[in-house]
Every structure is written in C-alpha cells, then in structure tokens.
Design a protein around this motif. Structure first.
Motif, mmCIF file in Angstrom:
data_model
loop_
_atom_site.group_PDB
_atom_site.id
_atom_site.type_symbol
_atom_site.label_atom_id
_atom_site.label_comp_id
_atom_site.label_asym_id
_atom_site.label_seq_id
_atom_site.Cartn_x
_atom_site.Cartn_y
_atom_site.Cartn_z
ATOM 1 N N PRO C 158 -14.129 -8.279 14.422
ATOM 2 C CA PRO C 158 -15.531 -7.693 14.249
ATOM 3 C C PRO C 158 -15.549 -6.772 13.045
ATOM 4 N N PRO C 159 -16.376 -6.920 12.101
ATOM 5 C CA PRO C 159 -16.563 -6.106 11.086
ATOM 6 C C PRO C 159 -16.503 -4.428 11.295
ATOM 7 N N ASP C 160 -17.060 -3.944 12.318
ATOM 8 C CA ASP C 160 -17.196 -2.857 12.487
ATOM 9 C C ASP C 160 -15.758 -2.090 12.993
ATOM 10 N N LYS C 161 -14.898 -2.922 13.257
ATOM 11 C CA LYS C 161 -13.638 -2.467 13.897
ATOM 12 C C LYS C 161 -12.532 -2.540 13.102
ATOM 13 N N LYS C 162 -12.894 -2.887 11.619
ATOM 14 C CA LYS C 162 -11.627 -3.246 10.726
ATOM 15 C C LYS C 162 -10.444 -2.137 10.732
ATOM 16 N N PRO C 163 -9.567 -2.093 10.722
ATOM 17 C CA PRO C 163 -8.760 -0.952 10.784
ATOM 18 C C PRO C 163 -8.089 -0.791 9.321
ATOM 19 N N LEU C 164 -7.177 0.062 9.194
ATOM 20 C CA LEU C 164 -6.240 0.182 7.770
ATOM 21 C C LEU C 164 -5.286 -0.948 8.117
ATOM 22 N N LEU C 165 -4.893 -1.389 6.683
ATOM 23 C CA LEU C 165 -3.782 -2.258 6.657
ATOM 24 C C LEU C 165 -2.461 -1.260 6.663
ATOM 25 N N GLN C 166 -1.674 -1.702 7.561
ATOM 26 C CA GLN C 166 -0.448 -0.719 7.781
ATOM 27 C C GLN C 166 0.582 -1.092 6.650
ATOM 28 N N LYS C 167 1.399 -0.027 6.195
ATOM 29 C CA LYS C 167 2.386 -0.058 5.767
ATOM 30 C C LYS C 167 3.690 0.132 6.690
ATOM 31 N N TYR C 168 4.763 -0.137 6.035
ATOM 32 C CA TYR C 168 6.030 -0.171 6.651
ATOM 33 C C TYR C 168 7.143 0.815 6.165
ATOM 34 N N ASP C 169 7.749 1.678 6.761
ATOM 35 C CA ASP C 169 8.836 2.410 5.935
ATOM 36 C C ASP C 169 9.791 1.763 5.264
ATOM 37 N N ILE C 170 10.243 0.735 5.855
ATOM 38 C CA ILE C 170 11.487 0.037 5.312
ATOM 39 C C ILE C 170 10.869 -0.835 4.045
ATOM 40 N N PHE C 171 9.667 -0.873 3.684
ATOM 41 C CA PHE C 171 9.319 -1.839 2.563
ATOM 42 C C PHE C 171 8.623 -0.640 1.444
ATOM 43 N N GLU C 172 8.791 0.377 1.907
ATOM 44 C CA GLU C 172 8.137 1.615 0.812
ATOM 45 C C GLU C 172 9.405 2.372 0.030
ATOM 46 N N ASP C 173 8.961 2.956 -1.143
ATOM 47 C CA ASP C 173 9.975 3.550 -1.741
ATOM 48 C C ASP C 173 11.246 2.820 -2.002
ATOM 49 N N LEU C 174 10.897 2.047 -2.766
ATOM 50 C CA LEU C 174 11.905 0.976 -3.555
ATOM 51 C C LEU C 174 12.795 1.516 -4.385
ATOM 52 N N GLU C 175 14.122 1.461 -4.263
ATOM 53 C CA GLU C 175 14.981 1.821 -5.548
ATOM 54 C C GLU C 175 14.645 0.858 -6.365
ATOM 55 N N PRO C 176 15.081 1.500 -7.593
ATOM 56 C CA PRO C 176 15.068 0.403 -8.948
ATOM 57 C C PRO C 176 15.606 -0.901 -8.674
ATOM 58 N N ASP C 177 16.685 -0.798 -7.938
ATOM 59 C CA ASP C 177 17.534 -2.242 -7.796
ATOM 60 C C ASP C 177 16.956 -2.883 -6.498
ATOM 61 N N GLU C 178 15.794 -2.535 -6.084
ATOM 62 C CA GLU C 178 15.522 -3.398 -4.905
ATOM 63 C C GLU C 178 14.141 -3.913 -5.030
ATOM 64 N N TYR C 179 13.788 -5.053 -4.205
ATOM 65 C CA TYR C 179 12.387 -5.703 -4.262
ATOM 66 C C TYR C 179 12.061 -6.140 -2.746
ATOM 67 N N ILE C 180 10.827 -6.537 -2.669
ATOM 68 C CA ILE C 180 10.393 -7.098 -1.486
ATOM 69 C C ILE C 180 10.169 -8.690 -1.622
ATOM 70 N N ASP C 181 10.586 -9.314 -0.591
ATOM 71 C CA ASP C 181 10.634 -10.837 -0.778
ATOM 72 C C ASP C 181 9.705 -11.566 0.651
ATOM 73 N N ALA C 182 8.845 -12.622 0.371
ATOM 74 C CA ALA C 182 8.142 -12.733 1.460
ATOM 75 C C ALA C 182 8.411 -14.263 1.633
ATOM 76 N N THR C 183 8.386 -15.006 2.766
ATOM 77 C CA THR C 183 8.885 -16.277 2.913
ATOM 78 C C THR C 183 7.968 -16.815 4.228
ATOM 79 N N ASP C 184 7.489 -18.021 3.972
ATOM 80 C CA ASP C 184 7.045 -18.691 5.217
ATOM 81 C C ASP C 184 7.675 -19.989 5.534
ATOM 82 N N MET C 185 8.669 -19.960 5.125
ATOM 83 C CA MET C 185 9.644 -21.026 5.283
ATOM 84 C C MET C 185 10.187 -21.506 6.742
#
Lengths: 424, 424, 424
Positions: C158-185
């Motif tokens: 329902p449009p009037d109930k749209k929440p904020l999209l969550q972030k996760y601590d484990i995917f924030e504040d990446l070090e320069p040698d880090e990256y995020i990967d997503a898969t649907d495999m």
C-alpha cells in the motif's frame, strides 16, 4: 538510489505514490464478442455463415484432426473425392475416426468397421448380422461442406438456417492467365508453417484491419518497414474515415505523394470474420485478396487467405519481414526486438482484458467494429438473420470494394514525401 | 460443389439437413464402473482384491515412484529383500521418500533421517533425544505386499477385509523345464518400453477381451493380420457364446478348418481386472497366460502379463506387428495407418463417453461385462464380499479354463478355409 | 512370501493391519503463512517491506518478464539508467510491454507507440491528435524501485505504508579492497543457472535456516559432506537454543573442537523473508552474507544472496556439491542418490501438507518461526506495522549478528573431534 520517496509522516517529501499496481482488480474480457464455443452468443452468430475451415488440399484420404469454433472434428475425403467433416468419436463405441480408413463412399472406423459417408449416414456394420439392421439409428454427427476457391467451407449452424455460400466478384470470371490461390500460412500474422495457428482470440486479429495507426508504429516506426519499403509509402494527409456499412465497418484513408497524386485506400471488416485490405504495396485498384480470421477456439485462430493471381507474376503474399528475414526464420530474440502483428496480437493474451483498456480517438475503427459485431449478435439472439446471410441466388455474388484508388493514371508509386520517420 | 443444399424457403430442394453436429449435447461417461480413485464405487471394489502393481524386479534398493488406483506411492526394497510400498510424503515433514535411502530394515528419509520399515513402523528419529521417544506416533502409511509369479501384489483395501492371495493352477507345479515370466511391457496394447502406460480407462482395455469382432476388423481386415498370420486363421462358423460365470464373463467361439477340425476357444474377463484369452496363434490347450489391466488412475493403465514358458522354447508374447515392425518401431503415421489395440482403445479418449455409444449385437460381451462389474460393485456397496475374494486356504488355487480345444488330435493348425477377407 | 497375513476370521494369525494408507484423508496446507498472492494474509504482510526482486544487472534496456509474489511484471531500464517495474499489459490496448522499446525517458509499446516512464506516467500517444490530450488518464500500473547492494528492491505494498529501504551494517563502510556481490543463482538450493527458480513454497526454504538437524543428516550423513568437509566440522555438544527476537527467530548452537576451542554459531530468520546463517565453512566472525527467499508465487521461489567479499580472495559462495560436482552438473540419478536442499525442499511438494506433519523437538526452530510469522501477519491484519518496517532514517541501518564466535583467537578450524559419522 533512483527513486526517492518519503513516508507521509515525514512531511518533507513528495506525496504518496499514485497509480501503483498495488490493489489492482483482476481484469476481465467481454465474452459476448469473443467467445465462440457452441451455444455462446458470438459462436452462434459465427455459425450462421459458411466458414472457411481448411484448404481443399487439407482434405485427403488420410483423415486429419481439426478444431474449429471450439469443436474437434475429423476432416477427410472419400475416394469419390467428396470432403467430409465428422464428429471424431465413432457413433458405435467412440474410437476416433482419425484412425479410420477412407473408402470409395465414406470412412470406416478401425475398431469394428462401421462405415459412414460424408453426411454421417451409417453404410455398414460388418460384424452385425446382415451388416446391421438399423443403420439409420447410428448417424455420425456431421457438417455440410462445400469447396470453392481452393477452400473448404463448412456450415456449422442450425440446419434450417443454412444460407447460400457466397461468391466474390474478385474471384469470378477469371482470365485465362489468372488463377485463385488459397493459403492458411498466416503470413502476416507470423508463421509460414502449414495451418499456422496463432494463440489469440479472433477479435484481436480482426481488429487489426481497422487500426491504421498500428501500421505506422508497429510496422514502420518500431520494427522498420515490415511491409512496403520506405520509398513506397505516402504521407497520411487526411483524417481516417470510418463508416458503418451494410455488411461491416469500412475505413478510408487518403494520402498524397510528392508529385501531387492522391491515393484513397479502403479497408473493411466484413461480417462475421472476413477482412479486406488495400494492397500494402500501394498498387492501384481493387485488392484481389480476402482474409478470414477463423476461430479455432476462444484463444486460437487460423487465418485463411484467398488471392487472385496472374500466372506470369510472382505471388506477392503479404509477409512481414525484417532485413530479408521472414518471421519463422527469426530467433525469439529477433522477434522480441522487431515485433510484428503476431507479437502485438498474441501479446494481448489469449483474450485481451477489455476492462483495462484506455481507448482513444485512433481506436475509432476498433470501437465501431465491436459495436457492429455486438449488434449482429443481438440480431441473432432476437431470432433474426444477421447481415450477409443470404438465401437468394440472385444475390450470391458479393461485390468487393477495398483497394487503392489513385487520382492519376500512374499505377507506379513514386518516392514518398514524408513518412512517420521521427520514431524510426 | 460437392454438396448442394437449398434453403427450405426455396421449396425446391432436399429437406433441411438431418443429424448434423450442431447443438450436440456434451457426452458423459459412467463413473460407476470406470473411476478408481479412493472412495469411488469401482475403486473400493478393486481395492478388495490383491492387485498386481509391479514386477518383482521393479522393487529395488533404489526407491521409485509408482501410481496405482490414483494413489502416488513409493516402491522400494530393504536390504533384507522385503519389498515396501509407502505413502510418499515422510510422516515427519513431508519430504518425498523417493530421496530416501534403503537400509537393512527399512527406508530412511533424506531430510532428517527418520527411518521406516516396510510396514511403516518408524524405527528411528536420529535427531530426536534418544532417537525418538514416541516412534509409534509416526507411522508411515503403507500397504501390505506379497511376491508371487515374479509380480508384486498389493492389498490397498480395508484392512479387515484382506483376502488370501490367489494362486493359479496354470502357474503351479512347474516341470523342471518350465518357468514363470512376468512383464509389464504392454505388448498387445502398444509399447515395449518398461512399465508401459497407456492413456485410457481400464474398462476400455478390459472390454477388448470379450469383443471378438474387433479381432476380425482391427487386427485382420484393417491392419492386416497383426496377430496370427492369414493361413493360421479358421472361419467363424458358429455364433459367439457369452455366459455369466461365477467369477466373471466367459466367451466361447467355435470355428472349423478346411480339414474338418473344429476348435472351441474360450476367453474370460474375471473379476475384478483379470483377463484370459485363448492362444491367438491357435495352439491347442489351456493358454498359460494371464493378464491384468491395472488402473494407474482413471485415465491410464498398466498391463501386467504372467506367462508360463518352457525353457527350450522361444517366448511367444502376444505382440502386434505389421510387416515385421513392432508398435514402438513404427512412426506415428504408420500407427495411424495400421492401428491396433493401443490406437483403438486410447482413441476412445481418457474415459470413453458411454452416453454417445450405439451398442449392437456384437457388443453383447461388453454389455454383459459392464453389467457384471456393476453388480459386483453393488455387492461391495451393500457390505458384501465380491466374487473371487477368498479367505479359505483350501480354495486358494484358481482353476483357469481359457484356451483352444480341438476336436481332432492334431495341434498344428492347417490352412484356413476362409477369412474375413472381403475387407482386407 | 515376504508378508504373511491372515484374515481375522481365521483366528490364527496376527491382528488386522494397522496404519495402512487405506482411507487416508487428503492432506491440507496452511494458507495463512504460505500463500503470497495479492490480497492474501501472508502476501499483504510481505508487501509491507521492500523486496529484493532481481539483480541490478537484470534491469536492462531489453525488457524482461518477471513474476514476484504471484504478480507478472515487466522489468526494464530506461536509457537514463532508471529501472522500471510495470504491469505488463499496456494501458492502451493490452499488448505486452515485453515487446516495448526502451527510450531515454521510458518504455514505448510496440503496437501504437504509447510511452510510459518508470512511474507509469504516459508521456506520449503518437497516433492521437497532438500526441494525446489526456495522457494522465492512461497511467500504467507501476511499482517503486530502488537499487542497493547490486539488487533491485521493489515496494509492492500500500503506497501510504511505504517504509524506508533498510541498509545493513555488514554491507556498509567498505574497505578499499572490499566489494558487494549479489547473486540469484540459488546455489545452496540447487542450480547455478541465472535466476534459478525452485518449485516450492517460500516457507519450505526459509524454515531450513532454523533446522540445524537437517545439516547433520541431509548434508553430512546422507549425502556425504555437501558443505564443509569432514575435518572442518566440530561436534554438537550443547543443545540448540532458539529464541524469539524483535525481528525474527534466532538459533544458537555451540560445538567444541578436539583442541578445546568452543564455537558459538548464530543463525536467524528475519522478517519477512530474510535469512542469515553462520559461515558453513566455520570461519570466525560475522558472516557477511544475507539471503532472501523471494516468493515468485505460491509454489516457486527465487533466492537472492548478497555477500561482502575481499577483492583478493576467491568468492566462496555456499554451494552444495558431491565429489566436486555442483548440483547442475549432476544427473537426475545422482541428485536422487545424493539429495540436497533442493530435493528435500521441493520433495515436500509445491506447498507442503502441514496437516500430515509429525513435528518433534528438533523442529522447535521451525515451529517458532511459523508462530512468529503468524503473529506478524496478524499485526498487519489488525492495521499495525509489522516488525522491521521502519520510517526513521536514524534507524535505517540494521545490525546483523549472525556468525561464528570462537572462544580462542584462532580463526583456523582444526580437525574435528567427532562428527555424526554413524550414519555416513
């Protein structure tokens, strides 16, 4: 983040989303003008006419299964040459006549040998004493057929309402160098395969005829000159005209060429499922082609096209292509990327959801055709004879009026002034 | 024009068409004698007997899915050699035992390791404290099995009605040079593939046995001597005789050879789904073959055939063929052109439409079998034991009477006087 | 004879069979916590959250069909780079936007050229006078999207109930040698193919996370160390602990190694369909992987997994294998013989039959998760906001707690003392 929205509680952003798919009601189709099975309003209307159901060459001494108007039937030809269309289940114990053997005077069931003629009369019951004493009780359900123009026509309606089979002026009085050709290859719709069946309701295909705007978008701007080439196409300089006529709905459009020529083009949907176009290659004169959008069932169609050709000219069937590739030579990805009538019509689903449509001025032809069909169905429901049903031999030949009429004598189109190129 | 009709208003032609398929009512089947799922009248009757459900060789330590009487089950064999037939969904959390592992005393579910024996007792719950404290609450639904004649027999009926498994005189007291062979290859019906399943109701296959006329049409006149060759076939000189017998319906037919020999042939449908023929190759004596038309579900069957052979003779299974080709070597077109039992029976549809049949005198055996089946089902519905169900060990062996009896001593058939050659 | 039973009348054998499958009632599933279509209790709850529906790379300028929560939709990306998720049927006359053309500011339908932006606004109706005068009446149903962590998130509620999209601590504040990967495999579930869809209800996959016993049976004892190898696996020395937490259900289990190290492992099912595991390879620390069990419809799921990796380390996706073979390299027989999550979960059927389950103590996590889900659904039904729905930017980042915590500093696991080897 591509899309920033804020919760209304925050009072600091755009209002709540509007028009999302959340809570959408399920769409519905209009069964009255689409469904064609036995006993349906539209199906009963369709059954008041002779329907082209197959090519003459489809009826052979090898029986074949066909489905027409939601009915499964067996088409065959006895060895006297008469085509037959019978209910598939043998009147005796129900084995399919697909396995039957065509003999001189009928078809014989494989299981116990009962034989039926093309009118369903049981001719023989070889395992019964004296070959069967009550043959007349075992009538195999059948439909009357006629052959004309290379096509087999069936009358699947109430027997006491059977009209005369129509003739068409454009297919009569052939010159010695002319002939009639019929095809069921569904060329403009898609495939080249034999008896090509498209998965959509008959109205989706039929409506296309009175929908001139799709030509400019789908076949030109979108997929790049699928019909006539760029140089053969005049502008559209006058508004399209749609008219109710006695036997359907007619569309007239007018265009001008750079050299001053004016071409008036006439298209028509004729009751119940006949379709007439103007030559898409802009050749002048009556277009000696008729199409029929034959319902296989509610969600499938067979398109039968009859054409008059000159023997010394190549057959110029209407056929969508892109870069020289016909539809059935394209990969699924190429079809997705250069969609044509097949994709547009089947992309509406088995039966489109009328409740979700937003019709606009360019849909005027479609709207008129739907109204006209609805009215004819209502005439049948009220016990009347729908338009185009004819019992008078003097009126058996229909005069066809569709085609391209040029105001100059030249029949060779010249370079077009302008096309709807902005979208190409 | 092959078919000239005139509108009745014209008063100048034949009358209106009669017997067309227009307005046909939808046909119906008789569920009472055809449908076999749990709780159906026919299904409950079938479940009062031990049913042959698979070959003994089908039950291995690799679990396999089988469907019988509309029920999906898992067949396996534990490492002690006991076959088991269990409901597929593990009693714990429903994972299919198809993925189970056969161990010495049962089958273990792959997900959490619960183990069940062939009677569904839960033997172990390895992730529960002490291996599970209430194993008896987790009984896996099962069916009792017996092995006999190379076949696995299941009793799927009410437990308090479980009869003795029958023996047959023709499969007992083997000589040292004899053996019993069982097959589920559906040879006379069609395929040679393992566990060949035909898409039709069990009655359509079973009725065939009491339908001598189809042999003369389908297998001789139509498709050209699919069984015995032309020279091996005597005439039909006396009317077929059909009789109700205690355990089914029996057919006797008599033929004469040119040399004066007379052969009396006995066929039988025995309750509930056993079928007995006379040797189609006209060898004298009892035919040491029994068939079972096992319902997979309402619209599929498995045919299990048990035969007694001599070791030094070739196995002579009944197998339709044409020009040396077996059914599964033919193309679909060849099958259509030379149909056999498979085409005739599946050509009647999943369940034939009894309401549309026109039964005649040659269907007398079929009619009697349907009546007899109906009566047995009614006995079960009334709480009685149907014919053939036996609890008395002294009556455990059934005497089989089908076969060919010659009036002369010669067992070698000679050239037939006359066949129904007019249709060949 | 493997199974000797006697009829009760005989009074000389065991009692009548108990627990057979005869007369079983048809099983049922609990629709409240399983069915996800529009308007269903569980579906409405799911729709209160942003759902990960595809990889960011799935949204391209070639439209594609996706099904999520039982709704068929078209995913595309306009040439400005904005992803769009629209109802497939063009608002005009219903042709699928699968055949649409992506342009700078939206997608154009192939049939008559209407163009819509990613929020469904109709931008153009090229065949209408002046390009369309009432564009705002033809809003194409749409859903808001956001991109984050390589995933496209949709809000389908329902449009009037749209929440904020969550972030996760484990995917924030990446070090320069880090990256995020997503898969649907769907690696742990089965296939490696793109957008791998498994045929089972979402609960069957989600429950797996709180079901530690299946690891020891299915992945170790049954199929032979499908995850970590034998030497990397400690014993299970303390009872599993399950707890309701604010946003789901958490499991803690503790094991000891031979060298005295103690490892505490935390798993969680988080509302609505998020799943968190401890590293199956027993590496110490938070597990930087989240999974989402995305319902395609009631009987199919897509698993989207997001991981944080170091650039110089190999991606160590959780992947079942046997003898070095991944699931999609196995034959059907190999899968049957060495079943994994895919077989166990889909082996429960499209939706498992809860009425037939026999839950035991080791199912405590499953039972608690079902209760917790039920309660959240009831909160939504009562008009409340379910747990985890957040409108406060200050609380937008979720702290993830799952992982392996060792009592010694060593992060390198040593040889396991003992495994559940008795069943291997």
């Amino acid at each position: 983040m591509n899309d920033i929205h804020h919760h209304p509680d925050q009072n600091n952003g755009p209002a709540v989303d509007i028009g999302t798919a959340y809570g959408m009601k399920a769409g519905t189709h209009d069964p009255f003008i689409t469904e064609v099975g036995p006993g349906t309003p539209c199906g009963e209307w369709m059954r008041r006419y002779w329907q082209p159901i197959a090519l003459a060459t489809d009826a052979t001494t090898t029986p074949t299964e066909i489905r027409i108007l939601g009915e499964d039937l067996i088409l065959f030809r006895d060895k006297q040459g008469r085509p037959g269309l019978l209910y598939p289940r043998c009147a005796h114990r129900g084995t399919s006549l697909l396995y039957g053997r065509c003999e001189d005077d009928g078809i014989r069931c494989c299981y116990h040998g009962w034989k039926f003629d093309v009118q369903g009369h049981c001719l023989e019951q070889p395992c019964e004493p004296n070959g069967g004493s009550k043959l007349e009780l075992a009538r195999q359900p059948w439909y009357p057929l006629q052959e004309q123009y290379g096509v087999i026509w069936a009358y699947m309606g109430p027997p006491d309402k059977k009209p005369l089979l129509q003739k068409y002026d454009i297919f009569e009085d052939l010159e010695p160098d002319e002939y009639i050709d019929a095809t069921d290859m569904g060329r403009s719709t898609g495939g080249l395969g034999k008896r090509f069946i498209s998965p959509c309701n008959w109205m989706q295909h039929q409506e296309n005829v009175l929908d001139p705007s799709h030509v400019h978008i789908l076949h030109v701007a979108f997929s790049g000159y699928q019909l006539a080439g760029k140089s053969d196409r005049p502008t559209m300089d006058e508004p399209w005209k749609f008219e109710y006529v006695e036997d359907g709905v007619r569309e007239t459009n007018v265009s001008y060429y750079d050299d001053g020529r004016r071409v008036e083009r006439i298209f028509q949907c004729r009751f119940p499922n006949e379709k007439r176009a103007a030559d898409p290659y802009f050749r002048a004169g009556k277009f000696h082609v008729l199409g029929f959008t034959v319902p296989v069932d509610d969600t499938h169609i067979l398109v039968i096209t009859i054409s008059r050709f000159k023997k010394n000219q190549p057959q110029l069937h209407v056929q969508l292509n892109l870069g020289g590739k016909a539809w059935d030579q394209m990969t699924p990805e190429e079809r997705r990327d250069t969609p044509g009538d097949y994709e547009a019509q089947t992309g509406q689903g088995g039966i489109t959801l009328h409740s979700e449509e937003h019709l606009a001025t360019s849909d005027r032809g479609v709207v008129m055709w739907r109204r006209a069909v609805r009215k004819q169905i209502e005439i049948v429901q009220a016990g009347g004879d729908p338009a185009g049903v004819n019992y008078d031999p003097a009126k058996q030949t229909v005069i066809v009026g569709n085609g391209n009429t040029f105001s100059t004598v030249s029949e060779v189109p010249v370079t077009a002034k302008k096309v709807v190129d902005s979208l190409v």
